[in-house]
Design a protein around this motif. Structure first.
Motif, PDB file in Angstrom:
ATOM      1  N   GLY A   1       0.852  -1.182   0.000  1.00  0.00           N
ATOM      2  CA  GLY A   1       0.000   0.000   0.000  1.00  0.00           C
ATOM      3  C   GLY A   1       0.884   1.226   0.000  1.00  0.00           C
ATOM      4  N   LYS A   2       0.300   2.352   0.359  1.00  0.00           N
ATOM      5  CA  LYS A   2       1.097   3.579   0.409  1.00  0.00           C
ATOM      6  C   LYS A   2       2.208   3.445   1.424  1.00  0.00           C
ATOM      7  CE  LYS A   2      -2.612   6.789  -0.697  1.00  0.00           C
ATOM      8  NZ  LYS A   2      -3.738   6.000  -0.154  1.00  0.00           N
ATOM      9  N   VAL A   3       1.923   2.768   2.524  1.00  0.00           N
ATOM     10  CA  VAL A   3       2.896   2.717   3.613  1.00  0.00           C
ATOM     11  C   VAL A   3       3.340   1.307   3.975  1.00  0.00           C
ATOM     12  CG1 VAL A   3       3.285   3.322   6.038  1.00  0.00           C
ATOM     13  CG2 VAL A   3       2.004   4.872   4.579  1.00  0.00           C
ATOM     14  N   LYS A   4       2.387   0.365   3.983  1.00  0.00           N
ATOM     15  CA  LYS A   4       2.809  -0.957   4.435  1.00  0.00           C
ATOM     16  C   LYS A   4       2.896  -2.002   3.322  1.00  0.00           C
ATOM     17  CE  LYS A   4      -1.717  -2.217   6.519  1.00  0.00           C
ATOM     18  NZ  LYS A   4      -2.533  -1.086   6.107  1.00  0.00           N
TER      19      LYS A   4
ATOM     20  N   VAL B   1       2.406  -6.102   2.691  1.00  0.00           N
ATOM     21  CA  VAL B   1       1.679  -7.191   3.341  1.00  0.00           C
ATOM     22  C   VAL B   1       2.155  -8.540   2.807  1.00  0.00           C
ATOM     23  CG1 VAL B   1      -0.622  -8.138   3.813  1.00  0.00           C
ATOM     24  CG2 VAL B   1      -0.327  -5.654   3.599  1.00  0.00           C
TER      25      VAL B   1
ATOM     26  N   LEU C   1      -1.111 -12.842   8.679  1.00  0.00           N
ATOM     27  CA  LEU C   1      -0.451 -11.939   7.730  1.00  0.00           C
ATOM     28  C   LEU C   1       0.641 -11.189   8.470  1.00  0.00           C
ATOM     29  CD1 LEU C   1      -3.521 -10.143   6.034  1.00  0.00           C
ATOM     30  CD2 LEU C   1      -2.239 -12.099   5.135  1.00  0.00           C
TER      31      LEU C   1
ATOM     32  N   PHE D   1       2.388  -7.527   8.500  1.00  0.00           N
ATOM     33  CA  PHE D   1       2.374  -6.137   8.016  1.00  0.00           C
ATOM     34  C   PHE D   1       3.751  -5.555   8.281  1.00  0.00           C
ATOM     35  CE2 PHE D   1      -2.426  -5.027   8.891  1.00  0.00           C
ATOM     36  CZ  PHE D   1      -2.808  -5.883   7.877  1.00  0.00           C
TER      37      PHE D   1
ATOM     38  N   HIS E   1      -7.646  -8.114  15.285  1.00  0.00           N
ATOM     39  CA  HIS E   1      -6.846  -9.149  14.605  1.00  0.00           C
ATOM     40  C   HIS E   1      -5.377  -9.191  15.034  1.00  0.00           C
ATOM     41  CE1 HIS E   1      -5.330  -6.418  11.072  1.00  0.00           C
ATOM     42  NE2 HIS E   1      -5.213  -5.838  12.235  1.00  0.00           N
TER      43      HIS E   1
ATOM     44  N   VAL F   1      -0.835 -10.326  12.175  1.00  0.00           N
ATOM     45  CA  VAL F   1      -2.273 -10.239  12.444  1.00  0.00           C
ATOM     46  C   VAL F   1      -2.956 -11.492  11.904  1.00  0.00           C
ATOM     47  CG1 VAL F   1      -2.250  -7.709  12.267  1.00  0.00           C
ATOM     48  CG2 VAL F   1      -2.841  -9.070  10.243  1.00  0.00           C
ATOM     49  N   LYS F   2      -4.139 -11.749  12.413  1.00  0.00           N
ATOM     50  CA  LYS F   2      -4.882 -12.900  11.893  1.00  0.00           C
ATOM     51  C   LYS F   2      -5.506 -12.525  10.552  1.00  0.00           C
ATOM     52  CE  LYS F   2      -5.800 -15.126  16.241  1.00  0.00           C
ATOM     53  NZ  LYS F   2      -6.401 -14.550  17.459  1.00  0.00           N
ATOM     54  N   LYS F   3      -5.390 -13.429   9.608  1.00  0.00           N
ATOM     55  CA  LYS F   3      -5.944 -13.172   8.277  1.00  0.00           C
ATOM     56  C   LYS F   3      -7.463 -13.271   8.334  1.00  0.00           C
ATOM     57  CE  LYS F   3      -5.381 -14.795   3.542  1.00  0.00           C
ATOM     58  NZ  LYS F   3      -4.662 -15.772   2.714  1.00  0.00           N
TER      59      LYS F   3
ATOM     60  N   MET G   1     -12.140  -9.449   4.695  1.00  0.00           N
ATOM     61  CA  MET G   1     -12.434  -8.055   5.038  1.00  0.00           C
ATOM     62  C   MET G   1     -13.833  -7.642   4.591  1.00  0.00           C
ATOM     63  SD  MET G   1      -9.823  -7.298   6.742  1.00  0.00           S
ATOM     64  CE  MET G   1      -9.939  -5.534   7.061  1.00  0.00           C
TER      65      MET G   1
ATOM     66  N   LYS H   1     -14.682   0.505  -0.162  1.00  0.00           N
ATOM     67  CA  LYS H   1     -13.274   0.201  -0.059  1.00  0.00           C
ATOM     68  C   LYS H   1     -12.780  -0.004  -1.482  1.00  0.00           C
ATOM     69  CE  LYS H   1     -11.267  -3.373   2.129  1.00  0.00           C
ATOM     70  NZ  LYS H   1      -9.842  -3.038   2.081  1.00  0.00           N
TER      71      LYS H   1
ATOM     72  N   ASP I   1      -6.983  -4.200   9.901  1.00  0.00           N
ATOM     73  CA  ASP I   1      -6.069  -3.226   9.297  1.00  0.00           C
ATOM     74  C   ASP I   1      -5.129  -2.623  10.343  1.00  0.00           C
ATOM     75  OD1 ASP I   1      -5.384  -2.346   6.667  1.00  0.00           O
ATOM     76  OD2 ASP I   1      -5.983  -0.345   7.254  1.00  0.00           O
TER      77      ASP I   1
HETATM   78  N1  ATP Z   1      -6.552  -9.080   9.050  1.00  0.00           N
HETATM   79  C1  ATP Z   1      -6.628  -8.858   7.738  1.00  0.00           C
HETATM   80  N2  ATP Z   1      -6.840  -9.881   6.886  1.00  0.00           N
HETATM   81  C2  ATP Z   1      -6.902  -9.669   5.549  1.00  0.00           C
HETATM   82  N3  ATP Z   1      -6.760  -8.485   4.975  1.00  0.00           N
HETATM   83  C3  ATP Z   1      -6.544  -7.421   5.782  1.00  0.00           C
HETATM   84  C4  ATP Z   1      -6.468  -7.540   7.198  1.00  0.00           C
HETATM   85  N4  ATP Z   1      -6.274  -6.321   7.736  1.00  0.00           N
HETATM   86  C5  ATP Z   1      -6.232  -5.460   6.700  1.00  0.00           C
HETATM   87  N5  ATP Z   1      -6.399  -6.102   5.523  1.00  0.00           N
HETATM   88  C6  ATP Z   1      -6.400  -5.549   4.172  1.00  0.00           C
HETATM   89  O1  ATP Z   1      -5.062  -5.524   3.725  1.00  0.00           O
HETATM   90  C7  ATP Z   1      -4.883  -4.459   2.819  1.00  0.00           C
HETATM   91  C8  ATP Z   1      -3.720  -3.637   3.333  1.00  0.00           C
HETATM   92  O2  ATP Z   1      -3.336  -2.846   2.362  1.00  0.00           O
HETATM   93  P1  ATP Z   1      -2.743  -1.398   2.657  1.00  0.00           P
HETATM   94  O3  ATP Z   1      -3.600  -0.651   3.634  1.00  0.00           O
HETATM   95  O4  ATP Z   1      -1.317  -1.536   2.960  1.00  0.00           O
HETATM   96  O5  ATP Z   1      -2.889  -0.790   1.251  1.00  0.00           O
HETATM   97  P2  ATP Z   1      -4.147  -0.276   0.494  1.00  0.00           P
HETATM   98  O6  ATP Z   1      -5.346  -0.314   1.385  1.00  0.00           O
HETATM   99  O7  ATP Z   1      -4.198  -1.019  -0.786  1.00  0.00           O
HETATM  100  O8  ATP Z   1      -3.739   1.191   0.180  1.00  0.00           O
HETATM  101  P3  ATP Z   1      -3.545   2.434   1.178  1.00  0.00           P
HETATM  102  O9  ATP Z   1      -2.095   2.572   1.334  1.00  0.00           O
HETATM  103  O10 ATP Z   1      -4.193   3.546   0.448  1.00  0.00           O
HETATM  104  O11 ATP Z   1      -4.223   2.104   2.481  1.00  0.00           O
HETATM  105  C9  ATP Z   1      -6.174  -3.679   2.805  1.00  0.00           C
HETATM  106  O12 ATP Z   1      -6.944  -4.047   1.691  1.00  0.00           O
HETATM  107  C10 ATP Z   1      -6.879  -4.136   4.074  1.00  0.00           C
HETATM  108  O13 ATP Z   1      -8.271  -4.080   3.977  1.00  0.00           O
END
Ligand code: ATP
Ligand code: MG
Length: 274
Positions: free
Chosen positions: A7-10, A12, A20, A22, A62, A74-76, A79, A127, A193
């Motif tokens: 994502g912008k910051v993390k 996965v 999962l 992060f 999670h 975190v637990k998968k 969403m 989303k 998240d």
């Molecule tokens: N426990 C979880 N199990 C599965 N998916 C998860 C869990 N927690 C968060 N997520 C999902 O993982 C993704 C994390 O992505 P991330 O937030 O890094 O990037 P993004 O949402 O694509 O972009 P942005 O940087 O704009 O937030 C998201 O789609 C989020 O909904």
């Protein structure tokens, strides 16, 4: 371990055991432009914030554990396709949407920028790439959630906002708004998240005044510098011309200032050091 996405910051990763990973980076973006310079300690601060909030909030979530200074497990989950936004202040996109007649705000609300709403509102979005505001009617029509689920998300999100508001308040901050994501874990709606400065707006109480754009505690420094130096306009112009904006390099003093803000806000809110 399988890389899933960035994502912008993390970043996965799927640990392939029902969890999962992060990995929080030091990346920064503003006005939808990604910058090349890392912000030292940012990833570390976001990791600590996630750990702090997940442990502090009295809701099923999670979070499993932190595994390094910038990684958590975190637990998968599956969403729920709704971003749960809570707004306690008349600010940001709420203002333009209210002006356009797209949203109703509580009776007695002051419509001056940064005014506190008489009560916080639940203001969810889809989303997707560009989060689109929705409401209960749309969420049910599109079958994003059931009515019971919607009601649960609404009341849980408002409850979490209240708890976080109290903690921020005690540390000298105003929690203006907040974005939460939930998923399902063994059929139970569970907070997911991440929770940190990228998921909320927090303002120092000291400088808070109604009627003005508020000093935010982190990215505002970069936004202000970009605007003052004409970059915001350059980004807009590039987009209008169908081009990708080019990220300038950020001056060291701006990087330093942002880094300190992430670190200091963590100290103030959690009472702990990084
Ligand atoms: N426990 C979880 N199990 C599965 N998916 C998860 C869990 N927690 C968060 N997520 C999902 O993982 C993704 C994390 O992505 P991330 O937030 O890094 O990037 P993004 O949402 O694509 O972009 P942005 O940087 O704009 O937030 C998201 O789609 C989020 O909904
Ligand atoms: Mg995200």
């Amino acid at each position: 371990m399988k890389f899933i996405g960035s994502g912008k910051v993390k970043d996965v990763y799927d640990m392939e055991d029902g969890t999962l990973l992060f990995k929080f980076s030091d990346r920064v973006s503003a006005y939808d432009v990604k910058f090349h310079d890392p912000i030292p300690h940012k990833g570390e601060a976001l990791t600590k914030f996630a750990e702090f909030w997940f442990e502090k909030l009295p809701v099923k979530n999670h979070f499993v554990k932190s595994v390094s200074k910038n990684e958590i497990i975190v637990k998968k989950m599956q969403m729920i396709p709704v971003e749960c936004v809570v707004r306690g202040y008349f600010y940001g996109s709420l203002i333009s949407r209210w002006n356009a007649g797209e949203i109703v705000i509580p009776e007695g609300s002051k419509t001056e920028i940064a005014a506190k709403l008489p009560k916080p509102i639940f203001d969810p979005t889809t989303k997707s790439e560009h989060d689109e505001p929705i409401n209960k009617k749309i969420a049910l029509e599109r079958k994003l959630v059931t009515e019971d689920e919607y009601n649960f998300l609404e009341s849980k999100s408002l409850e979490i906002y209240d708890t976080m508001y109290g903690i921020a308040d005690a540390a000298g901050f105003i929690l203006a708004d907040l974005k939460l994501e939930f998923g399902k874990l063994d059929g139970v709606i569970t907070l997911g998240d991440s929770i940190g400065p990228d998921e909320y707006r927090m303002w120092p109480k000291e400088t808070y005044v109604v009627g003005k754009i508020q000093e935010s505690y982190d990215k505002q420094i970069l936004r202000d510098w970009l605007t003052a130096n004409g970059y915001q306009k350059q980004f807009d112009d590039a987009r209008k011309a169908g081009k990708e904006p080019i990220a300038p390099s950020i001056p060291p003093e701006i990087i330093q200032k942002m880094s300190s803000r992430y670190v200091d806000s963590y100290k103030l809110i959690s009472g702990k050091t990084l």
